[in-house]
Design an enzyme around this catalytic site. Structure first.
Site, mmCIF file in Angstrom:
data_model
loop_
_atom_site.group_PDB
_atom_site.id
_atom_site.type_symbol
_atom_site.label_atom_id
_atom_site.label_comp_id
_atom_site.label_asym_id
_atom_site.label_seq_id
_atom_site.Cartn_x
_atom_site.Cartn_y
_atom_site.Cartn_z
ATOM 1 N N HIS A 197 0.861 -1.188 0.000
ATOM 2 C CA HIS A 197 0.000 0.000 0.000
ATOM 3 C C HIS A 197 0.894 1.234 0.000
ATOM 4 O O HIS A 197 2.003 1.202 0.548
ATOM 5 C CB HIS A 197 -0.906 -0.026 1.240
ATOM 6 C CG HIS A 197 -1.994 0.996 1.171
ATOM 7 N ND1 HIS A 197 -1.783 2.311 1.499
ATOM 8 C CD2 HIS A 197 -3.282 0.906 0.769
ATOM 9 C CE1 HIS A 197 -2.915 2.987 1.318
ATOM 10 N NE2 HIS A 197 -3.839 2.154 0.879
ATOM 11 N N GLU A 238 -3.808 2.570 -7.121
ATOM 12 C CA GLU A 238 -4.178 3.738 -6.308
ATOM 13 C C GLU A 238 -3.140 4.835 -6.485
ATOM 14 O O GLU A 238 -1.992 4.668 -6.065
ATOM 15 C CB GLU A 238 -4.217 3.369 -4.810
ATOM 16 C CG GLU A 238 -5.431 2.594 -4.392
ATOM 17 C CD GLU A 238 -5.639 2.568 -2.869
ATOM 18 O OE1 GLU A 238 -6.615 1.958 -2.447
ATOM 19 O OE2 GLU A 238 -4.830 3.148 -2.109
HETATM 20 O O1 G3P Z 1 -6.757 1.207 0.313
HETATM 21 C C1 G3P Z 1 -7.772 2.109 0.059
HETATM 22 C C2 G3P Z 1 -7.371 3.469 0.411
HETATM 23 O O2 G3P Z 1 -6.012 3.754 0.343
HETATM 24 C C3 G3P Z 1 -8.181 4.498 -0.289
HETATM 25 O O3 G3P Z 1 -8.382 5.474 0.652
HETATM 26 O O4 G3P Z 1 -9.651 7.159 1.816
HETATM 27 O O5 G3P Z 1 -9.000 7.487 -0.572
HETATM 28 O O6 G3P Z 1 -10.766 5.811 0.013
HETATM 29 P P1 G3P Z 1 -9.520 6.546 0.467
#
Ligand code: G3P
Length: 210
Positions: free
Chosen positions: A87, A135
């Site tokens: 992550h 992400e």
């Molecule tokens: O792993 C999911 C996370 O990093 C996303 O965070 O708060 O942007 O939905 P958020």
């Protein structure tokens, strides 16, 4: 709409008794949700809900002399179905990631590997994780979603990846979900919008429908 995988990352937004309470509210919405919870809460959440429980990270070390590390065997024996790895808030060097994915697969612990770019996605796919999640780190925890800020990358991923992939960061409404699905994502990793919501079950319904 086609079936979506939903992964909810608890991070350390909640601790102690709040973790199980929140997990139960997600279970009410959909028992197939995967939740990533702090290592110390894995046993309770996996024994008291039907959700699939993941660790938020594991180390690749072995049983024995490894003080303070969380090893794959430990989380598996406590009921985890899998673990997150790499992550953006817990980055690993590629050789460590490779070794950890291998260790997990040897003991039957699933892996959900996070990547910040297409380049890393292509490398990580070769490790054969169970889930691959794109992400963009700069959008994590914010209000601008991966769907609205990086549509071209999501589309390119769907052309370049051989395996299904999920997206995450800033997902907070129905439109984010619809756009990403249309661009080729097969699911979502989400955190702040639902973990910090006043009513998490209602929030999930607002974002993912049903
Ligand atoms: O792993 C999911 C996370 O990093 C996303 O965070 O708060 O942007 O939905 P958020």
């Amino acid at each position: 709409m086609k079936k979506q995988t939903i992964i909810i990352n608890f991070k350390n937004y909640k601790n102690g008794k709040e973790v199980l309470k929140l997990a139960k509210s997600f279970e009410k919405y959909n028992k197939e949700i995967i939740v990533g919870v702090p290592a110390i809460d894995i046993r309770e959440v996996s024994s008291k809900t039907k959700l699939k429980v993941y660790a938020e990270h594991v180390d690749s070390l072995h049983k024995g002399k490894s003080t303070g590390f969380t090893i794959p065997e430990e989380v598996k024996e406590n009921g985890a179905d899998g673990t997150f790895l790499n992550h953006s808030e817990h980055k690993l060097k590629f050789n460590v990631l490779k070794e950890t994915v291998k260790r997990c697969s040897e003991i039957g612990l699933k892996t959900a590997v996070f990547v910040p770019s297409i380049k890393e996605a292509i490398k990580a796919e070769k490790l054969k994780p169970d889930f691959l999640i794109y992400e963009p780190p700069e959008l994590v925890g914010g209000k601008v979603s991966v769907s609205s800020a990086k549509p071209q990358i999501v589309k390119n991923l769907s052309e370049k990846m051989h395996m299904a992939f999920l997206v995450g960061a800033g997902i907070h409404n129905k439109k984010d979900v619809k756009t990403a699905m249309e661009l080729g994502a097969s699911g979502f990793a989400i955190s702040s919008a639902v973990v910090l919501a006043k009513n998490p079950t209602i929030k999930l319904r607002e974002i993912f429908g049903r």
